[in-house]
Design a protein around this motif. Structure first.
Motif, mmCIF file in Angstrom:
data_model
loop_
_atom_site.group_PDB
_atom_site.id
_atom_site.type_symbol
_atom_site.label_atom_id
_atom_site.label_comp_id
_atom_site.label_asym_id
_atom_site.label_seq_id
_atom_site.Cartn_x
_atom_site.Cartn_y
_atom_site.Cartn_z
ATOM 1 N N GLN A 88 12.041 -31.063 -49.779
ATOM 2 C CA GLN A 88 11.191 -29.990 -50.284
ATOM 3 C C GLN A 88 10.111 -29.708 -49.244
ATOM 4 O OE1 GLN A 88 10.028 -30.179 -54.522
ATOM 5 N NE2 GLN A 88 11.236 -32.068 -54.649
ATOM 6 N N GLU A 89 10.255 -28.601 -48.567
ATOM 7 C CA GLU A 89 9.317 -28.249 -47.507
ATOM 8 C C GLU A 89 8.076 -27.580 -48.090
ATOM 9 O OE1 GLU A 89 9.286 -25.488 -43.456
ATOM 10 O OE2 GLU A 89 11.199 -26.108 -44.365
ATOM 11 N N ASN A 90 6.891 -28.048 -47.703
ATOM 12 C CA ASN A 90 5.598 -27.539 -48.181
ATOM 13 C C ASN A 90 5.307 -27.908 -49.633
ATOM 14 O OD1 ASN A 90 5.084 -26.287 -45.696
ATOM 15 N ND2 ASN A 90 6.098 -24.395 -46.341
ATOM 16 N N ARG A 91 5.933 -28.961 -50.149
ATOM 17 C CA ARG A 91 5.692 -29.362 -51.534
ATOM 18 C C ARG A 91 4.246 -29.813 -51.740
ATOM 19 N NH1 ARG A 91 7.408 -29.119 -56.967
ATOM 20 N NH2 ARG A 91 6.089 -30.627 -58.003
ATOM 21 N N LYS A 92 3.699 -30.552 -50.797
ATOM 22 C CA LYS A 92 2.322 -31.026 -50.967
ATOM 23 C C LYS A 92 1.345 -29.865 -51.027
ATOM 24 C CE LYS A 92 -1.145 -34.230 -49.193
ATOM 25 N NZ LYS A 92 -2.234 -33.257 -49.395
ATOM 26 N N ARG A 93 1.590 -28.872 -50.207
ATOM 27 C CA ARG A 93 0.735 -27.685 -50.248
ATOM 28 C C ARG A 93 0.830 -27.004 -51.607
ATOM 29 N NH1 ARG A 93 1.747 -22.168 -46.793
ATOM 30 N NH2 ARG A 93 0.088 -20.936 -47.736
ATOM 31 N N GLU A 114 1.533 -28.511 -54.495
ATOM 32 C CA GLU A 114 0.824 -29.337 -55.467
ATOM 33 C C GLU A 114 -0.686 -29.187 -55.325
ATOM 34 O OE1 GLU A 114 2.313 -33.253 -54.848
ATOM 35 O OE2 GLU A 114 4.225 -32.873 -55.872
ATOM 36 N N ASP A 115 -1.172 -29.115 -54.088
ATOM 37 C CA ASP A 115 -2.610 -28.973 -53.870
ATOM 38 C C ASP A 115 -3.137 -27.648 -54.417
ATOM 39 O OD1 ASP A 115 -2.624 -31.413 -52.642
ATOM 40 O OD2 ASP A 115 -2.601 -30.612 -50.595
ATOM 41 N N TYR A 138 8.962 -23.962 -49.980
ATOM 42 C CA TYR A 138 7.903 -23.269 -50.692
ATOM 43 C C TYR A 138 7.141 -22.351 -49.730
ATOM 44 C CZ TYR A 138 8.576 -26.962 -54.210
ATOM 45 O OH TYR A 138 9.107 -27.819 -55.150
#
Length: 659
Positions: free
Chosen positions: A281-286, A288-289, A331
């Motif tokens: 999952q690319e850019n998942r942390k972004r 979630e933030d 994402y």
């Protein structure tokens, strides 16, 4: 570019029966293989939660709200025909002529859909009312002289025409359709019929999200795999074979999902991830933030539907592109490279832009909506409490032939796209807790699916005998000649029939009167009446609208409880966004019934019960008075029940009492 003149020329070409030539003419100067870089008016990911003022009836000027973009990705548009074979989702899927994807999109019967499109274009629809499982189905389809039956039941996911990868993923999670929502919505959803489901509940919300996520992914995967396989055929032919492979639209995005808040977007995205099970999952942390908020924002006394909607990040300004490959979900992909677009109505309208600001900042751009084949509007009842004009604006800009080529290979575009018939193939799914005139109009004006459309709605038992307190409930009907004349007739009835009761004995017995007013325009009219008319000069009043800040609302509630204000004016949107616990209520006047029947229970029952419990009101002495006209039939049915509503609308008497 002169947009107005171009659109008028397009209309003339369509009328002349040459939409394909019109399209080619409008794109003649475009370079179909030139990569473009786009930035959809971005600034930052983070935005503080906003007050509900930005969601009211008067919030029509979207330019005044700062554009906060969550799609800030600089990337060139992809060549839609340049997709590697290793990106196939399934390599061994065989063509199934009974697959609804084939019969509706890929290889429909031209004789059938042409006749139905002609009938739909002439607004010739046949409507039938039938019982479908546990609900009433109002089934409509273009009238061509043939009877179109309702789709058959779908007992389990094994009966669905799913991609192999999706079937293997979903079967352990959803072996059979057991809930009423699954049984009622599933057959229409997976057979590409338009659906207005009017019984969405918090308990069934996750099941509906799972169904729509599965359907959206199945559509995206089949579309992408068809393009990839046809690319392989063309590469092997070396130009020696005369292949006509019509397998795509003008642009890549195929699914649009409209949602009310970022938290609702998180829930839908998580269901999609659960179904497709990507390796990466690319850019998942972004994501979630920017979208997840785990803080506790309100007390435990808030009702279940309120917590479901407003828990988490309740920001209504967002838009998000999601791109799929065989192993990865990306994402924040640029819209023209996305497969699914998630957005709030406000967020998407800001992305499109407006004619007024086009000369200053950027041109209006809605080409990425030109090839949308599936629209899912979840929690439509919550969107009604925002600015419904944004939803209408988006639907007005769906499936319009693009102004630029965006790298499109027109030899691969499906013929019905070229013939400007895309809106007749698009499936629209609207999920709401209840029906309203706005939703009915949306289905009438913007849902033209040649396969038909259905409204699913349970019979309403009514709430009047299920309040949490014993109270006299009086429903008074007034006459309005037309829907346009209803506001004036309502105000006249209020001032002549209701106000005299409040001014009797100089307003001494008026204390504890709450007047519930759904429409903000009506609220302003009634507020001005109490402020300026000498008839009510002895009646002190306060007011709480969706524009009132917390300190202002607290003062109004306090003055009402202590008796300093005899009357409190209260709007539906203020209750929707805040769910205030108002004390001191002895009688309730519904200037108009609420759209949401839960509000009737909470205000007519809950507020009066609190007054009884605090000894401010004798048991059974509470009074409820509701005004209605024949144009309130939907609201009235949810409160008094299906069996009573016809009699109350049509009988000669105009007053109906319930205890």
């Amino acid at each position: 570019m002169d947009v107005d003149s171009d659109e008028s020329e397009d209309e003339e070409d369509v009328k002349s029966g040459q939409p394909y030539m019109s399209l080619l003419k409008s794109l003649v100067e475009s370079n179909p293989h030139k990569a473009k870089r786009r930035k959809l008016d971005h600034s930052t990911d983070d935005q503080p939660n906003h007050e509900p003022e930005s969601q009211s009836d008067d919030d029509n000027d979207v330019e005044e709200k700062e554009a906060v973009d969550v799609d800030e990705v600089e990337e060139p548009e992809e060549d839609p025909t340049n997709i590697a074979p290793e990106d196939l989702f399934d390599e061994d899927d065989d063509l199934d002529e009974t697959d609804p994807f084939e019969t509706h999109f890929s290889n429909p019967d031209e004789k059938v859909f042409s006749a139905r499109i002609k009938a739909a274009d002439q607004t010739k629809w046949k409507m039938q009312r039938q019982q479908f499982h546990s609900t009433r189905a109002y089934w409509s389809y273009p009238e061509t002289g043939e009877d179109v039956a309702l789709p058959g039941p779908i007992p389990s996911v094994t009966e669905l025409k799913l991609k192999k990868r999706l079937r293997e993923s979903i079967e352990p999670k959803l072996s059979s359709f057991e809930t009423a929502a699954e049984k009622n919505v599933g057959p229409f959803l997976f057979n590409y019929r338009d659906v207005l489901y009017c019984n969405r509940s918090v308990a069934e919300a996750d099941k509906l999200r799972q169904l729509t996520a599965l359907h959206a992914l199945n559509h995206v995967f089949k579309t992408r795999d068809r393009v990839i396989k046809n690319n392989a055929k063309l590469s092997k032919s070396d130009g020696n074979e005369d292949l006509e492979l019509r397998d795509q639209g003008f642009t890549r995005p195929k699914v649009l999902i409209l949602l009310p808040t970022r938290q609702s977007c998180v829930k839908m995205v998580d269901h999609i991830i659960s179904v497709c099970e990507p390796d990466q999952q690319e850019n998942r942390k972004r994501f979630e933030d920017g979208y997840i908020d785990k803080s506790q924002k309100f007390s435990d006394d808030k009702p279940q539907d309120f917590r479901d909607l407003f828990a988490g990040n309740d920001d209504d300004m967002f838009r998000l592109g999601l791109k799929f490959t065989r192993k990865t979900v990306k994402y924040f992909s640029q819209f023209y490279n996305s497969d699914i677009i998630f957005a709030s109505p406000l967020g998407l309208r800001m992305a499109i832009g407006s004619e007024e600001e086009s000369s200053k900042k950027k041109k209006v751009d809605f080409d990425f909506l030109s090839s949308i084949e599936l629209v899912i509007v979840d929690q439509a009842d919550a969107l009604l409490m925002q600015n419904w004009e944004h939803v209408e604006f988006i639907f007005e800009h769906l499936n319009i032939q693009p102004r630029d080529a965006h790298g499109c290979d027109f030899s691969r575009v499906r013929s019905w796209y070229l013939d400007d018939q895309a809106k007749y193939f698009r499936q629209t799914v609207v999920l709401s807790a209840f029906n309203t005139p706005e939703l009915a109009e949306l289905m009438r004006a913007h849902c033209h699916n040649w396969a038909g459309k259905v409204r699913l709605q349970l019979e309403c038992p009514g709430l009047i005998q299920h309040l949490t307190v014993k109270a006299r409930q009086t429903f008074s009907r007034f006459e309005a000649p037309t829907a346009a004349a209803d506001p004036d007739a309502r105000f006249a009835y209020f001032t002549k029939a209701i106000v005299p009761m409040l001014t009797k004995r100089g307003g001494k017995d008026t204390g504890g009167t709450l007047i519930f007013i759904p429409s903000y325009l009506d609220f302003v009219r009634v507020r001005n009446f109490f402020a300026n008319n000498p008839i009510v000069e002895n009646v002190t009043f306060g007011n709480i609208s969706e524009y009132a800040d917390i300190p202002e609302a607290s003062r109004a509630r306090s003055h009402f409880l202590t008796g300093r204000h005899k009357v409190l004016l209260y709007t539906e949107r203020a209750h929707h966004f805040r769910r205030y616990q108002i004390k001191g209520v002895k009688r309730v006047i519904f200037y108009s019934l609420p759209d949401n029947p839960i509000f009737y229970q909470e205000i007519a029952g809950g507020y009066l019960l609190k007054s009884e419990q605090s000894m401010l009101l004798e048991h059974g002495e509470g009074v409820v008075r509701a005004m209605f006209s024949r144009y309130d039939v939907m609201k009235l049915e949810r409160v008094v029940g299906t069996q009573r509503v016809g009699r109350m609308i049509k009988e000669t008497g105009d007053t109906f009492d319930f205890v």
